[in-house]
Design a protein around this motif. Structure first.
Motif, mmCIF file in Angstrom:
data_model
loop_
_atom_site.group_PDB
_atom_site.id
_atom_site.type_symbol
_atom_site.label_atom_id
_atom_site.label_comp_id
_atom_site.label_asym_id
_atom_site.label_seq_id
_atom_site.Cartn_x
_atom_site.Cartn_y
_atom_site.Cartn_z
ATOM 1 N N THR A 82 -19.905 -14.988 56.055
ATOM 2 C CA THR A 82 -21.189 -14.320 56.199
ATOM 3 C C THR A 82 -21.813 -14.752 57.514
ATOM 4 N N GLU A 83 -22.661 -13.908 58.067
ATOM 5 C CA GLU A 83 -23.249 -14.207 59.365
ATOM 6 C C GLU A 83 -24.509 -15.048 59.245
ATOM 7 N N ARG A 84 -25.263 -14.912 58.159
ATOM 8 C CA ARG A 84 -26.510 -15.645 57.990
ATOM 9 C C ARG A 84 -26.582 -16.242 56.596
ATOM 10 N N VAL A 85 -27.500 -17.174 56.418
ATOM 11 C CA VAL A 85 -27.741 -17.750 55.102
ATOM 12 C C VAL A 85 -28.306 -16.661 54.194
ATOM 13 N N GLN A 86 -27.775 -16.567 52.983
ATOM 14 C CA GLN A 86 -28.194 -15.519 52.056
ATOM 15 C C GLN A 86 -28.487 -16.118 50.689
ATOM 16 N N LEU A 87 -29.539 -15.596 50.044
ATOM 17 C CA LEU A 87 -29.848 -15.947 48.660
ATOM 18 C C LEU A 87 -29.134 -14.959 47.749
ATOM 19 N N LYS B 81 -28.199 -18.947 43.726
ATOM 20 C CA LYS B 81 -27.158 -19.439 44.623
ATOM 21 C C LYS B 81 -27.571 -19.150 46.058
ATOM 22 N N MET B 82 -26.994 -19.937 46.972
ATOM 23 C CA MET B 82 -27.274 -19.728 48.395
ATOM 24 C C MET B 82 -25.967 -19.859 49.166
ATOM 25 N N THR B 83 -25.659 -18.851 49.978
ATOM 26 C CA THR B 83 -24.438 -18.835 50.780
ATOM 27 C C THR B 83 -24.763 -19.297 52.190
ATOM 28 N N VAL B 84 -24.009 -20.279 52.675
ATOM 29 C CA VAL B 84 -24.207 -20.850 54.006
ATOM 30 C C VAL B 84 -23.021 -20.442 54.877
ATOM 31 N N PRO B 85 -23.254 -19.834 56.041
ATOM 32 C CA PRO B 85 -22.137 -19.364 56.871
ATOM 33 C C PRO B 85 -21.352 -20.515 57.484
ATOM 34 N N SER B 86 -20.180 -20.174 57.984
ATOM 35 C CA SER B 86 -19.328 -21.164 58.654
ATOM 36 C C SER B 86 -20.014 -21.668 59.915
ATOM 37 N N THR B 87 -19.907 -22.977 60.154
ATOM 38 C CA THR B 87 -20.487 -23.571 61.348
ATOM 39 C C THR B 87 -19.761 -24.863 61.674
ATOM 40 N N GLN C 174 -37.007 -18.772 49.739
ATOM 41 C CA GLN C 174 -36.845 -18.169 51.063
ATOM 42 C C GLN C 174 -37.059 -19.209 52.153
ATOM 43 N N THR C 175 -37.937 -20.177 51.877
ATOM 44 C CA THR C 175 -38.142 -21.273 52.834
ATOM 45 C C THR C 175 -36.867 -22.080 52.997
ATOM 46 N N ASP C 176 -36.179 -22.359 51.880
ATOM 47 C CA ASP C 176 -34.891 -23.066 51.964
ATOM 48 C C ASP C 176 -33.904 -22.289 52.813
ATOM 49 N N SER C 177 -33.831 -20.982 52.595
ATOM 50 C CA SER C 177 -32.902 -20.148 53.353
ATOM 51 C C SER C 177 -33.213 -20.191 54.843
#
Length: 718
Positions: free
Chosen positions: A468-473, A479-485, A505-508
């Motif tokens: 994924t390109e960005r952090v998503q809820l 759940k929260m998806t964190v992109p590769s970095t 949303q603040t966490d994201s």
């Protein structure tokens, strides 16, 4: 049974847009009917309100064809033969304490309505001097829409919002809770539109119409409450079966029938008792659902909206309308404003059922509750100063506002800051991100990144996720998806804080900032490493071209003094290589003179003749970088000729063309093709130096080797 099944299947196949359009259509028809009823009544063009003296006061004259003496501030004493009383213009007859008073009110409404239907109406009134006067008015057959007060349109808006929001959720969800929500929306619509007509009447309505509208308001309000109870019995955990829900509706409609038949203990209890009972049941069901959903963060967040909405709605409704009415005290707000309060409840529940941005519940609920408390505190302090200490209204309001600003607002800001800190990523973790980015070992970097996310959110698990390109809820914040970095794969964090909270949303946003910081830190580290590698390459090239050439001169020189001079020059070049000075102001003619002498000496030591021609402005100044590049290229070319060309002559020609230095060097040796790549490294170095300065280098061979170089006299970027 077969017919019922077909109907159910047809309902399931009804497209979402069709459901929403159906809800909008029902509201549109109902709203037009309400508008028609409100404007079809006889109209005097007078706006009247109950006065403190028990009489009816004239607030505004809306017609221009009435006598000028009939103006704002006078008291209307009679309409025809009927003596007017303050009770005749009350907005909501449900606030009357007994059925006897309600029936008397309806009888007077019928009497006044019959008078207003006459072609001519005699109005008795008195001015501020209590002088009795009389005027005859011909009522209009209908009331213009522009004369309807704001409260009519407000209630129309509340009814439309209830029907459309309920229909929208019903169109999206297509489940039992959404059906009950839609029913509650239509109940709110029926209640608000009925009240919009009778509560904003000019003076009186026909008794039958008034009774029907009053019944529609009462029935709609109870449908609203019963539907919310049914909703909580079904959502988010199903705690009541079909028979329990059916029993709720049977009991509720039984109470409605008893009130309409005037069988309740009193008019006030019959009007507001079932409503208060429904709110109490709703609160109890919310508490029970919270307990039942203690291990389901998304359901608990949705229930938070229920609790918040009911807190906002019932706290104001109970203390301003229901309780005063049951105690026989004048309500503290108008009927239309009460519907606005109910709309707050409804919209909050609609958000919960639709599960829209439940992950921001903590922040949103804090803001709403804090604003509500601030407003109530301001009103309470203002009332205390006016009625308790007998301060004038203007200074009392100023003191109340000052007290709220000095004491309440700082406390609110402090609590808001604490809440935000608990639900967001600590900004100090930026240091950890930089340390992780600078970790050279990729597996260790991945381990540290996972550890950072784990310490920040304490999820139940961290799994690999799709790119994924960005952090998503995901799943409403569960759940929260964190992109590769930084070479780490994309990750999915499941159930924040051990499943007790939702990701916000603040966490994201904060994690997205950390991801971008990680990418930036890695890019900076890579750029630094690349720059260091380029610097090492430059130094190696300089050592090869310059120091090597100087040492070669020393090797071929037989003069001890000259060797010492060459060694001194070599040390100077070595310092220049290390420092790589970037200064300006070096005279090109002086540089070329020293370089010509040095080259002639080197070539003469091996019996190679030098032919040097320069057509350069003697006053031309260049920077140290160009001087260094020029020396390095000519030295390397001379070294290649000495080592490999087997030449007798070496020629150098320099000229300036269009802001660039052109250098042509040639020898009469065997040519590059006869050297078998022995000096490829030197040629590559010369090409790299020319390109590094923004120039070009070309080589041609035949009877000897010719090298053509073009160097800009201004370095790139200057």
């Amino acid at each position: 049974m077969g017919l019922k099944m077909v109907s159910s299947e047809a309902q399931l196949r009804l497209p979402p847009m069709a459901r929403l359009l159906a809800a909008i259509g029902i509201f549109a028809i109902s709203a037009l009917a309400a508008l028609w009823l409100a404007t079809a009544q006889p109209w005097l063009g007078l706006v009247m309100r109950a006065g403190d003296d028990g009489l009816v006061g004239l607030v505004e004259v809306q017609r221009t064809d009435l006598p000028a003496e009939l103006r704002s501030g006078v008291r209307i004493t009679h309409i025809g033969t009927t003596e007017l009383r303050a009770g005749d213009v009350i907005e909501e007859p449900d606030t009357l304490s007994s059925y006897e008073l309600l029936n008397a009110f309806r009888a007077r409404q019928a009497e006044i309505s019959a008078t207003l239907a006459l072609p001519q109406v005699v109005i008795d009134w008195s001015d501020e001097n209590l002088a009795a006067q009389q005027v005859t008015i011909a009522p209009y057959a209908g009331r213009p829409a522009w004369s309807l007060p704001f409260e009519f349109w407000l209630q129309l808006f509340v009814g439309g919002a209830g029907a459309i929001v309920g229909g929208w959720v019903w169109a999206l969800k297509r489940d039992r809770p959404s059906v009950f929500l839609a029913i509650s929306g239509f109940g709110l619509m029926a209640s608000a539109l009925s009240a919009a007509v009778y509560s904003t009447r000019e003076l009186a309505l026909d008794a039958g119409l008034f009774r029907a509208l009053n019944a529609g308001n009462y029935l709609g309000t109870n449908i609203f409450g019963l539907a919310l109870i049914s909703l909580l019995l079904s959502y988010p955990k199903r705690i009541g079966g079909a028979w329990i829900i059916l029993g709720v509706w049977v009991i509720g409609f039984g109470l409605v029938g008893a009130q309409l038949l005037q069988l309740m203990p009193s008019q006030a209890i019959g009007s507001y008792g079932p409503m208060l009972g429904q709110f109490c049941i709703i609160l109890a069901l919310v508490v029970f659902q919270l307990f039942a959903s203690r291990r389901a963060p998304l359901a608990r967040a949705a229930l938070g909206w229920f609790g918040l909405s009911i807190l906002l709605g019932t706290s104001v409704f109970v203390f301003t309308i229901a309780v005063p009415a049951m105690l026989g005290v004048e309500p503290q707000t108008r009927q239309a404003h009460a519907f606005g309060i109910i709309l707050i409840i409804y919209c909050g529940i609609a958000i919960a059922v639709a599960r829209y941005r439940l992950f921001d519940l903590g922040i949103w609920s804090f803001r709403l509750v804090s604003y509500l408390l601030g407003g109530m505190l301001l009103i309470a302090l203002d009332a205390l100063l006016i009625y308790g200490i007998a301060i004038e209204r203007v200074p009392a309001f100023g003191l109340a506002l000052l007290a709220v600003a000095l004491f309440y607002l700082p406390l609110r800001n402090f609590l808001g800051t604490m809440l935000t800190r608990r639900t967001s990523v600590d900004p100090l973790r930026v240091r950890e991100v930089v340390d992780i980015a600078l970790t050279p070992n990729a597996p260790l970097r991945q381990e540290k990144w996972r550890a950072l996310l784990d310490s920040a959110f304490a999820p139940l698990s961290i799994d690999l996720a799709d790119a994924t390109e960005r952090v998503q809820l995901v799943d409403g914040g569960q759940k929260m998806t964190v992109p590769s970095t930084g070479g780490t794969p994309a990750l999915r964090l499941n159930y924040a804080h051990g499943g007790r909270k939702l990701f916000s949303q603040t966490d994201s946003d904060r994690v997205q900032q950390l991801v971008e910081l990680m990418d930036h830190a890695l890019a900076s580290r890579n750029a630094q490493e690349q720059g260091a590698q380029q610097e090492r390459t430059r130094m190696a090239r300089d050592l090869h071209d310059n120091i090597g050439a100087q040492l070669l001169r020393t090797l071929h020189s037989q003069d001890t003094a000259r060797k010492d001079a060459i060694i001194s020059e070599t040390l100077t070049d070595l310092r220049d290589i290390i420092n790589n000075a970037q200064g300006t102001g070096l005279v090109l003619a002086d540089i070329l003179a020293d370089l010509r002498f040095e080259t002639d000496e080197r070539l003469g030591a091996v019996e190679i003749a030098l032919r040097w021609h320069s057509a350069i402005d003697e006053d031309r100044a260049v920077d140290a970088r160009l001087a260094h590049t020029l020396r390095s290229i000519i030295r390397e070319a001379a070294s290649n000729t000495i080592r490999h060309a087997k030449a007798d002559n070496f020629a150098v020609r320099l000229r300036e063309v269009e802001g660039a230095l052109h250098i042509e060097m040639s020898d009469d040796g065997v040519g590059a093709s006869g050297i078998n790549g022995a000096h490829d490294g030197g040629l590559v170095n010369m090409a790299a130096r020319a390109e590094g300065h923004g120039g070009t280098l070309t080589i041609s061979t035949g009877s000897g080797t010719q090298i053509d170089i073009r160097l800009p006299l201004e370095a790139p970027g200057q």
